[in-house]
Design a protein around this motif. Structure first.
Motif, mmCIF file in Angstrom:
data_model
loop_
_atom_site.group_PDB
_atom_site.id
_atom_site.type_symbol
_atom_site.label_atom_id
_atom_site.label_comp_id
_atom_site.label_asym_id
_atom_site.label_seq_id
_atom_site.Cartn_x
_atom_site.Cartn_y
_atom_site.Cartn_z
ATOM 1 N N ASN A 439 40.903 41.745 17.897
ATOM 2 C CA ASN A 439 40.740 41.405 16.670
ATOM 3 C C ASN A 439 40.263 42.578 15.798
ATOM 4 O O ASN A 439 40.401 42.546 14.634
ATOM 5 N N VAL A 440 39.360 43.368 16.283
ATOM 6 C CA VAL A 440 38.686 44.467 15.520
ATOM 7 C C VAL A 440 39.779 45.526 15.195
ATOM 8 O O VAL A 440 39.714 46.152 14.116
ATOM 9 N N ALA A 441 40.682 45.849 16.278
ATOM 10 C CA ALA A 441 41.602 46.603 15.678
ATOM 11 C C ALA A 441 42.189 46.223 14.490
ATOM 12 O O ALA A 441 42.896 47.013 13.544
ATOM 13 N N GLY A 442 42.667 45.009 14.660
ATOM 14 C CA GLY A 442 43.442 44.211 13.290
ATOM 15 C C GLY A 442 42.578 44.465 12.263
ATOM 16 O O GLY A 442 43.037 44.758 10.965
ATOM 17 N N ASP A 443 41.500 44.314 12.203
ATOM 18 C CA ASP A 443 40.525 44.600 11.027
ATOM 19 C C ASP A 443 40.317 45.783 10.216
ATOM 20 O O ASP A 443 40.648 46.046 9.154
ATOM 21 N N CYS A 444 40.635 46.731 11.292
ATOM 22 C CA CYS A 444 40.534 48.223 11.023
ATOM 23 C C CYS A 444 41.701 48.396 10.098
ATOM 24 O O CYS A 444 41.909 49.468 9.222
ATOM 25 N N LEU A 445 43.054 48.111 10.811
ATOM 26 C CA LEU A 445 44.147 48.442 10.123
ATOM 27 C C LEU A 445 44.253 47.666 8.762
ATOM 28 O O LEU A 445 44.926 48.118 7.649
ATOM 29 N N ILE A 446 44.065 46.414 8.727
ATOM 30 C CA ILE A 446 44.019 45.497 7.391
ATOM 31 C C ILE A 446 43.295 46.352 6.118
ATOM 32 O O ILE A 446 43.775 46.504 5.206
ATOM 33 N N VAL A 447 42.131 46.908 6.678
ATOM 34 C CA VAL A 447 41.251 47.722 5.524
ATOM 35 C C VAL A 447 42.488 49.031 5.252
ATOM 36 O O VAL A 447 42.221 49.035 3.898
ATOM 37 N N GLY A 448 42.954 49.711 6.211
ATOM 38 C CA GLY A 448 43.590 50.690 5.619
ATOM 39 C C GLY A 448 45.234 50.107 4.939
ATOM 40 O O GLY A 448 45.381 50.849 3.760
ATOM 41 N N VAL A 449 45.529 49.091 5.198
ATOM 42 C CA VAL A 449 46.585 48.436 4.284
ATOM 43 C C VAL A 449 46.109 48.194 2.922
ATOM 44 O O VAL A 449 46.844 48.436 1.844
ATOM 45 N N VAL A 450 45.001 47.550 2.795
ATOM 46 C CA VAL A 450 44.460 47.091 1.225
ATOM 47 C C VAL A 450 44.286 48.329 0.830
ATOM 48 O O VAL A 450 44.431 48.284 -0.615
ATOM 49 N N SER A 451 43.555 49.094 1.254
ATOM 50 C CA SER A 451 43.019 50.378 0.771
ATOM 51 C C SER A 451 44.122 51.051 0.074
ATOM 52 O O SER A 451 43.970 51.909 -1.013
ATOM 53 N N HIS A 452 45.430 51.223 1.130
ATOM 54 C CA HIS A 452 46.474 51.909 0.243
ATOM 55 C C HIS A 452 47.246 51.369 -0.825
ATOM 56 O O HIS A 452 47.500 51.910 -1.859
ATOM 57 N N TYR A 453 47.136 50.038 -0.829
ATOM 58 C CA TYR A 453 47.738 49.369 -1.994
ATOM 59 C C TYR A 453 46.687 49.063 -3.298
ATOM 60 O O TYR A 453 47.147 48.374 -4.161
ATOM 61 N N THR A 454 45.576 49.357 -3.054
ATOM 62 C CA THR A 454 44.438 48.709 -4.106
ATOM 63 C C THR A 454 43.766 50.042 -4.424
ATOM 64 O O THR A 454 42.858 50.563 -3.566
ATOM 65 N N LYS A 455 44.321 50.685 -5.461
ATOM 66 C CA LYS A 455 43.648 51.943 -5.923
ATOM 67 C C LYS A 455 42.504 51.774 -7.035
ATOM 68 O O LYS A 455 42.828 51.223 -8.162
ATOM 69 N N LEU A 456 41.435 51.375 -6.643
ATOM 70 C CA LEU A 456 40.336 51.256 -7.325
ATOM 71 C C LEU A 456 39.857 52.513 -8.426
ATOM 72 O O LEU A 456 40.047 53.536 -7.882
#
Length: 481
Positions: A439-456
């Protein structure tokens, strides 16, 4: 110099690894002494204190980080992050369930039990997927946000034989009733509040509060600054707790190994089941999730794992995504250098919603129970198990032992008996740790994916006013630490 530099920047990681190894070794050695229950309780007590510290900080961290992150974000950015994360969570949960079902139907671990099944029957469903879905919605929209911090909604279904309740009527009237109607059980549904924080409800309130606060502009600056300070204070309290974490992890694992009844016998009986479940976790966390990450970002997913080792080890030691949340946020923000506006929203939500390990377990365990009892499941029941596993894993609590609450719900959804569940309980202390790590591994990866596609965009002048000035925040942290 390089070695000293490495030690200084990875002291907690090294101490955690040593604590895990020493805990396993000490637990195995102490088992030969045949410790009493009181002795085991005393050994586990320092670890219990560590868990209580993390859980104490969980709720303030969730509330402050989400409101702070969304309050500093424009509405369009918040919406994009929310849509991306929810689509990703749904995709990985469904994929995890399919992996679990495929493995358990192919390997058939329960078919090797050789147990007698003459006294086992396949009952009608007691809990429907509709009840689970409605409870999920009730918890997302709580009627009392204060009560949601300590209680959540749950629907219980009780089945009673209606023959006894109708016997008096038959005796009084002298009329006969169809036997099938007499013996047909009647079910009663009761929706009630049970102990345990409703994290989903708290998350929803904080998300709406944070988005609304961000739309107020300068009028909401004072409130956002207040939650920024709360978040900073909580983060520094977490740093204090982390100094104690190696000790807590050491005693947690030692006590758990000491309290296991018979590791050898249990391993022989459930070797195939354990191998099946571990295969599901390995495929999902080492192949599927990294594959998703690489497809979306074209970057090395295992680099994310290497930067999140501290969080993964803490997840393995505590068996709780919620208790690991402070450590996960620290790894993501300090080692992965993810924008805090993204991590402050994604990680608290993921600690509650992203339960891929639980989905794998909720798919494998019920089919194993059916195979153990010699019950052949029709395709329709397999579909129901899959749907119920996804819904139940999303709404399950991010605490140790929540997996079996999910399992009981899935068993009832297709009317399976609980005969054989004791075998799963005997090894759940170990398997739950792997589930939490996934579960925690998935959380860390999703943060990376969203960060890649969301250029704030860079923080504008208004957001700079809301955030604490860099020198002021540094002074605050130096005072607290």
């Amino acid at each position: 110099m390089k070695f000293l530099h490495f030690l200084r920047h990875n002291i907690f990681l090294i101490a955690t690894i040593i604590a895990v190894v020493l805990g396993i070794v000490a637990g195995i050695l102490c088992r030969s002494l045949k410790p009493s229950s009181d002795a085991i309780q005393l050994v586990q007590f320092p670890g219990e204190l560590f868990l209580r510290m993390l859980k104490m900080l969980m709720l303030p961290l969730i509330i402050a980080s989400i409101i702070r992150g969304l309050g500093n974000m424009k509405g369009s950015s918040a919406g994009k992050i929310g849509v991306l994360s929810m689509v990703y969570y749904a995709s990985t949960s469904v994929t995890a369930t399919l992996i679990g079902l495929t493995l358990v139907l192919t390997i058939k671990p329960g078919a090797y039990s050789g147990s007698s099944t003459t006294d086992v029957s396949h009952n009608t469903a007691m809990v429907s997927s509709l009840d689970i879905f409605l409870d999920l919605l009730r918890n997302i929209v709580p009627d009392n946000i204060v009560a949601a911090t300590v209680q959540h909604t749950s629907t219980d279904t009780r089945t009673e034989d209606s023959s006894s309740s109708r016997s008096a009527f038959m005796n009084d009237t002298g009329n006969s009733t169809d036997d099938n109607m007499i013996n047909q059980p009647s079910s009663t549904r009761t929706t009630r509040l049970v102990d345990g924080a409703n994290i989903l409800g708290v998350l929803m309130y904080c998300i709406v509060f944070g988005v609304t606060l961000g739309q107020l502009g300068s009028y909401g600056a004072v409130v956002t600054e207040f939650f920024t300070v709360i978040n900073t204070v909580t983060q520094n309290m977490i740093k204090l707790v982390m100094w104690y974490s190696p000790v807590g992890i050491l005693f947690l694992i030692t006590g758990q190994v000491m309290s296991t009844n018979d590791i050898t016998a249990t391993g022989q009986t459930l070797a195939i089941y354990i191998a099946t479940e571990l295969a599901g976790y390995a495929i999902h966390s080492l192949v599927i999730l990294p594959g998703f990450y690489f497809i979306f970002t074209r970057e090395n997913p295992y680099a994310i794992y290497s930067k999140s080792v501290q969080a993964l080890l803490t997840a393995f030691a505590t068996s709780s995504s919620a208790a690991t949340l402070p450590v996960t946020m620290q790894c993501v923000e300090e080692r992965m250098k993810v924008d805090t506006r993204i991590s402050s929203f994604i990680l608290p939500v993921g600690a509650t919603v992203n339960m891929d390990g639980g989905a794998v377990f909720a798919a494998i365990a019920p089919v194993f129970i059916a195979q153990y009892n010699g019950i052949s499941l029709p395709f329709g029941d397999v579909i129901i198990i899959g749907l119920t596993a996804v819904l139940s894993s999303v709404g399950s609590a991010a605490v140790p032992g929540a997996g079996f609450a999910v399992l009981l719900v899935v068993l009832q959804s297709v009317g399976l008996p609980d005969r054989g569940i004791a075998y799963l309980v005997s090894v759940d202390w170990l398997m739950d740790r792997f589930r939490t790590t996934v579960n925690v591994a998935g959380d860390c990866l999703i943060v990376g994916v969203v960060s890649h596609y969301t250029k704030l965009p860079p923080r504008d002048s208004l957001e700079t006013q809301i955030e604490l000035p860099r020198e002021e925040q540094g002074m605050l942290e130096s005072v607290l630490v």
